[in-house]
Design an enzyme around this catalytic site. Sequence first.
Site, PDB file in Angstrom:
ATOM      1  N   LEU A   1      40.531  38.373  44.270  1.00 18.25           N
ATOM      2  CA  LEU A   1      40.943  39.774  44.270  1.00 18.25           C
ATOM      3  C   LEU A   1      39.692  40.643  44.177  1.00 18.25           C
ATOM      4  CD1 LEU A   1      44.049  40.093  41.884  1.00 18.25           C
ATOM      5  CD2 LEU A   1      43.991  40.512  44.348  1.00 18.25           C
ATOM      6  N   ASP A   2      39.624  41.684  44.999  1.00 20.50           N
ATOM      7  CA  ASP A   2      38.490  42.599  44.952  1.00 20.50           C
ATOM      8  C   ASP A   2      38.457  43.347  43.616  1.00 20.50           C
ATOM      9  OD1 ASP A   2      37.783  41.931  47.540  1.00 20.50           O
ATOM     10  OD2 ASP A   2      38.952  43.565  48.434  1.00 20.50           O
ATOM     11  N   PRO A   3      37.297  43.860  43.215  1.00 22.22           N
ATOM     12  CA  PRO A   3      37.215  44.635  41.965  1.00 22.22           C
ATOM     13  C   PRO A   3      38.171  45.822  41.919  1.00 22.22           C
ATOM     14  CG  PRO A   3      35.021  44.045  42.695  1.00 22.22           C
ATOM     15  CD  PRO A   3      35.958  43.636  43.801  1.00 22.22           C
TER      16      PRO A   3
END
Length: 307
Positions: free
Chosen positions: A46-48
């Site tokens: 998951l991206d930040p």
Amino acid sequence: MGRRKGGKPINGWLAIDKPLGMTSTDVVTRVRRLTEAAKVGHGGTLDPLASGVLPIALGEATKTVAYVMDGAKTYRWQVTWGEARNTDDGEGEVVATSPVRPCVADIESGLKAFQGEIEQVPPIYSAVKIAGRRAYDLARADQPVELKSRIVRIDRFVLVESTENTATFEVGCGKGAYIRALARDLAQALGTVGYVSLLRRTSCGPFNESNAISLDMLEDFGHSAASAKLVLPVETALDDIPALALTEDEARRLQNGQPLSVLRLAARNPHPSISAGTTVRAMVEERLVALARIDGVEVRPIRVLNL
């Protein structure tokens, strides 16, 4: 994936509700510190700027990560109309603008072209490799990034809410689909531009918001997480894989790399979906001993698990 020397032999899964601002690697590092587990990995980045369900594999569960990453995922996300950004999310720089704001009827009509199997070009700020280098590394170095389109699967695409400048959607999709690319392409199809301004993963394979825990909760339990029943069984990631019942002797042979006869096992395992090419969970009663594949008249081990 990381191993901690001298760590505890904890086997199973944690479904972490990842907060905004952390990378998936940050979460792995924190879980390793809190649980003191010997080996920790994650099942789907998951991206930040995204929150939500991040499956964390502990110990022998790391051998089953691929099955979670290949599983279906669901997202709730928001697009902001009128601006295109180079990252296709709120982190990037504005590269184009448009005064067009699509109405509800146009949005719902436009969704039809983005369901089923569709062609999608990943965002240039993605982990896709080009000649051995990540696309985002090339993009950050201001080098040209040319990505080929690929087929992805969108199972469900529903408009939840619409305002003048934003729209909120729920999407169910298969492996490899980028929500940022979906937002970009939908906006273009509606005659405008847009970027993902909010993204939350609500499920990943068998893991969802109902069995996910916060990092704060994990902090409260720390290295007693396994005994507190927060750690889910390794088999949780394999619920849709048929089980194959073995005796202790058969299990030992399979774990030693020896094939087993399908004919000898057939009477004990009259499962209609167990046929040539099928991956199975080799079980001794309730204990998972291996992932195996039906290869002609033999059952051969793929991954042996020491549980």
